[in-house]
Write an enzyme that holds these catalytic residues in place. Structure first.
Site, PDB file in Angstrom:
ATOM      1  N   ASN A  15      -1.103   7.477   1.160  1.00 48.29           N
ATOM      2  CA  ASN A  15       0.339   8.044   0.972  1.00 48.29           C
ATOM      3  C   ASN A  15       0.409   8.088  -0.694  1.00 48.29           C
ATOM      4  O   ASN A  15       0.419   7.112  -1.269  1.00 48.29           O
ATOM      5  CB  ASN A  15       1.416   6.956   1.692  1.00 48.29           C
ATOM      6  CG  ASN A  15       2.723   7.247   0.824  1.00 48.29           C
ATOM      7  OD1 ASN A  15       3.058   8.086   0.563  1.00 48.29           O
ATOM      8  ND2 ASN A  15       3.316   6.281   0.945  1.00 48.29           N
ATOM      9  N   TRP A  16       0.315   9.405  -1.096  1.00 49.36           N
ATOM     10  CA  TRP A  16       0.355   9.427  -2.641  1.00 49.36           C
ATOM     11  C   TRP A  16       1.670   9.259  -3.127  1.00 49.36           C
ATOM     12  O   TRP A  16       2.043   9.312  -4.407  1.00 49.36           O
ATOM     13  CB  TRP A  16      -0.180  10.855  -2.979  1.00 49.36           C
ATOM     14  CG  TRP A  16      -1.660  10.985  -3.062  1.00 49.36           C
ATOM     15  CD1 TRP A  16      -2.518  10.229  -2.120  1.00 49.36           C
ATOM     16  CD2 TRP A  16      -2.384  12.135  -3.349  1.00 49.36           C
ATOM     17  NE1 TRP A  16      -4.007  10.587  -2.252  1.00 49.36           N
ATOM     18  CE2 TRP A  16      -3.826  11.775  -3.246  1.00 49.36           C
ATOM     19  CE3 TRP A  16      -2.203  13.094  -4.146  1.00 49.36           C
ATOM     20  CZ2 TRP A  16      -4.816  12.744  -3.218  1.00 49.36           C
ATOM     21  CZ3 TRP A  16      -3.219  14.148  -4.556  1.00 49.36           C
ATOM     22  CH2 TRP A  16      -4.524  13.866  -4.198  1.00 49.36           C
ATOM     23  N   LYS A  17       2.688   9.113  -2.475  1.00 49.02           N
ATOM     24  CA  LYS A  17       4.069   8.844  -3.018  1.00 49.02           C
ATOM     25  C   LYS A  17       4.516  10.015  -3.928  1.00 49.02           C
ATOM     26  O   LYS A  17       3.990  11.054  -3.842  1.00 49.02           O
ATOM     27  CB  LYS A  17       4.222   7.301  -3.564  1.00 49.02           C
ATOM     28  CG  LYS A  17       3.853   6.199  -2.643  1.00 49.02           C
ATOM     29  CD  LYS A  17       3.988   5.220  -3.028  1.00 49.02           C
ATOM     30  CE  LYS A  17       3.344   4.009  -2.296  1.00 49.02           C
ATOM     31  NZ  LYS A  17       3.939   2.771  -2.532  1.00 49.02           N
ATOM     32  N   HIS A 103       9.382   4.948   5.558  1.00 48.12           N
ATOM     33  CA  HIS A 103       8.634   4.164   4.960  1.00 48.12           C
ATOM     34  C   HIS A 103       9.756   3.173   4.030  1.00 48.12           C
ATOM     35  O   HIS A 103      10.778   3.771   3.744  1.00 48.12           O
ATOM     36  CB  HIS A 103       7.959   4.960   3.664  1.00 48.12           C
ATOM     37  CG  HIS A 103       7.002   4.284   2.814  1.00 48.12           C
ATOM     38  ND1 HIS A 103       7.605   3.703   1.748  1.00 48.12           N
ATOM     39  CD2 HIS A 103       5.698   4.087   2.853  1.00 48.12           C
ATOM     40  CE1 HIS A 103       6.468   2.807   0.878  1.00 48.12           C
ATOM     41  NE2 HIS A 103       5.480   3.446   1.643  1.00 48.12           N
ATOM     42  N   GLU A 105      10.086   2.418   0.933  1.00 50.46           N
ATOM     43  CA  GLU A 105      10.877   3.119  -0.269  1.00 50.46           C
ATOM     44  C   GLU A 105      12.040   3.925   0.226  1.00 50.46           C
ATOM     45  O   GLU A 105      12.956   3.936  -0.705  1.00 50.46           O
ATOM     46  CB  GLU A 105       9.631   3.613  -0.958  1.00 50.46           C
ATOM     47  CG  GLU A 105       8.938   2.593  -1.623  1.00 50.46           C
ATOM     48  CD  GLU A 105       7.457   3.111  -2.108  1.00 50.46           C
ATOM     49  OE1 GLU A 105       7.015   4.257  -2.068  1.00 50.46           O
ATOM     50  OE2 GLU A 105       6.650   1.893  -2.206  1.00 50.46           O
ATOM     51  N   GLU A 173       4.000  -2.589   7.331  1.00 47.93           N
ATOM     52  CA  GLU A 173       3.785  -2.683   5.869  1.00 47.93           C
ATOM     53  C   GLU A 173       4.907  -3.484   5.294  1.00 47.93           C
ATOM     54  O   GLU A 173       6.145  -3.326   5.141  1.00 47.93           O
ATOM     55  CB  GLU A 173       3.988  -1.380   5.077  1.00 47.93           C
ATOM     56  CG  GLU A 173       3.111  -0.419   5.495  1.00 47.93           C
ATOM     57  CD  GLU A 173       3.157   0.771   4.627  1.00 47.93           C
ATOM     58  OE1 GLU A 173       2.056   1.181   4.106  1.00 47.93           O
ATOM     59  OE2 GLU A 173       4.129   1.414   4.266  1.00 47.93           O
ATOM     60  N   GLY A 179       2.236  -2.127  -3.145  1.00 46.74           N
ATOM     61  CA  GLY A 179       2.058  -2.093  -4.595  1.00 46.74           C
ATOM     62  C   GLY A 179       2.182  -3.290  -5.397  1.00 46.74           C
ATOM     63  O   GLY A 179       2.153  -3.171  -6.780  1.00 46.74           O
ATOM     64  N   SER A 218      -1.227  -2.879  -0.430  1.00 45.21           N
ATOM     65  CA  SER A 218      -1.976  -3.563  -1.427  1.00 45.21           C
ATOM     66  C   SER A 218      -3.444  -3.521  -0.451  1.00 45.21           C
ATOM     67  O   SER A 218      -4.335  -4.324  -0.871  1.00 45.21           O
ATOM     68  CB  SER A 218      -1.768  -4.718  -1.858  1.00 45.21           C
ATOM     69  OG  SER A 218      -0.706  -4.698  -2.784  1.00 45.21           O
ATOM     70  N   GLY A 239      -1.423   3.166  -0.182  1.00 44.92           N
ATOM     71  CA  GLY A 239      -0.799   3.858  -1.529  1.00 44.92           C
ATOM     72  C   GLY A 239      -1.416   3.951  -2.615  1.00 44.92           C
ATOM     73  O   GLY A 239      -2.384   4.877  -2.685  1.00 44.92           O
ATOM     74  N   GLY A 240      -1.571   3.034  -3.278  1.00 46.42           N
ATOM     75  CA  GLY A 240      -2.190   3.110  -4.720  1.00 46.42           C
ATOM     76  C   GLY A 240      -3.538   3.612  -4.522  1.00 46.42           C
ATOM     77  O   GLY A 240      -4.197   4.524  -5.378  1.00 46.42           O
TER      78      GLY A 240
HETATM   79  C1  PEP Z   1       2.484   2.302   0.689  1.00 45.47           C
HETATM   80  O1  PEP Z   1       3.199   2.875  -0.051  1.00 45.47           O
HETATM   81  O2  PEP Z   1       2.493   3.075   1.824  1.00 45.47           O
HETATM   82  C2  PEP Z   1       1.417   1.397   0.298  1.00 45.47           C
HETATM   83  C3  PEP Z   1       0.730   0.454   1.280  1.00 45.47           C
HETATM   84  O3  PEP Z   1       1.320   1.074  -0.867  1.00 45.47           O
HETATM   85  P1  PEP Z   1       0.030   0.217  -1.716  1.00 45.47           P
HETATM   86  O4  PEP Z   1      -1.216   0.372  -0.787  1.00 45.47           O
HETATM   87  O5  PEP Z   1       0.278   0.714  -3.098  1.00 45.47           O
HETATM   88  O6  PEP Z   1       0.765  -1.259  -1.655  1.00 45.47           O
END
Ligand code: PEP
Length: 256
Positions: A15-17, A103, A105, A173, A179, A218, A239-240
């Site tokens: 997920n590049w957000k 999600h 966010e 999640e 993050g 993470s 994500g990241g």
């Molecule tokens: C996400 O936003 O779905 C996520 C899991 O982010 P991260 O891996 O950066 O915690």
């Protein structure tokens, strides 16, 4: 281990957000090239969900590779007067084969409720795309001992009756792990995923057994192997660490 035999093929989804200019296409291409260069078949389904602006070009560049392209959100309607929104059908037309809904966010930034997430998931199913439905507790809810109640309630309300193992993936999640570099213990992950599996099987029978449940929050190459081999963890939502090809490939490598 009893449940191991029936484990579905894992999915590693990035997920590049709100990250990714056209220059980032090189990272996605590097993932596809590295997977294509393996002598063994790709050990997991691989998906990248870039910003909507890159869905079309990325799906064209990566056509025929092991990397599928998805989107991060959609509107509930097919078309109409909804300035700035994108329907699931528009995203499919651009090349998306999966769409993330709910999600945390979006739940936080756009006040998305479980009912609204449910309507969005129904829209994804209508479009023929794979829906990735996110659920997870906040730090406060975990501290208050409400994790399982919260997660099961979100699951119950966000998920449509038409969900199957072919059209739906759940992503657990924990909001506090996204993050932050923090992750739950493997025991905590196992407990929540078992509760999700229980609920899925009592509602959907064998389909619930085959439905993939991703862990997200993470995930990094360093912790992927441990997290990905917890019972009922059928892949990762990343994500990241999905923004850099080397890190994303390091996570996929947890599957061999
Ligand atoms: C996400 O936003 O779905 C996520 C899991 O982010 P991260 O891996 O950066 O915690």
């Amino acid at each position: 281990m009893a449940g191991e035999k029936a484990r579905p093929r894992p999915l590693v989804a990035g997920n590049w957000k709100m990250n990714g200019l056209r220059s980032a296409l090189a990272e996605a291409k590097a993932v596809a090239d590295a997977l294509a260069a393996r002598s063994a078949p790709c050990p997991a389904d691989v998906l990248i969900c870039p910003p909507a602006t890159l869905v079309m070009v990325m799906s064209e560049i990566l056509k025929g590779t092991p990397v599928a392209i998805g989107a991060q959100d959609c509107h509930t309607e097919v078309s109409g007067a909804h300035t700035g929104d994108l329907s699931a059908e528009i995203l499919v037309d651009a090349g998306a084969t999966a769409i993330i809904v709910g999600h945390s966010e979006r739940r936080a930034d756009h006040d998305e409720t479980d009912n609204y997430v449910h309507a969005k998931q129904r829209a994804v199913l209508r479009s023929g795309c794979l829906s990735i439905v996110c659920i997870g507790e906040t730090a406060g809810q975990r501290r208050a001992g409400q994790t399982l109640d919260v997660v099961v309630r979100q699951l119950e309300r966000s998920l449509d009756e038409g969900s199957t193992s072919f059209n739906t993936v759940i992503a657990y999640e924990p909001v506090w792990a996204i993050g932050t570099g923090l992750t739950p213990t493997v025991e905590d992950v196992a407990e929540v995923h078992a509760a999700i599996r229980d609920r899925l099987t009592s509602r959907f029978g064998d389909e619930g057994l085959a439905m993939r449940i991703l862990y997200g929050g993470s995930v990094k190459p360093q912790n992927a192997r441990e997290l990905m081999h917890v019972p009922n963890v059928d892949g990762a939502l990343v994500g990241g660490a999905s923004l850099k090809a080397a890190d994303f490939l390091g996570i996929i490598a947890a599957y061999g």
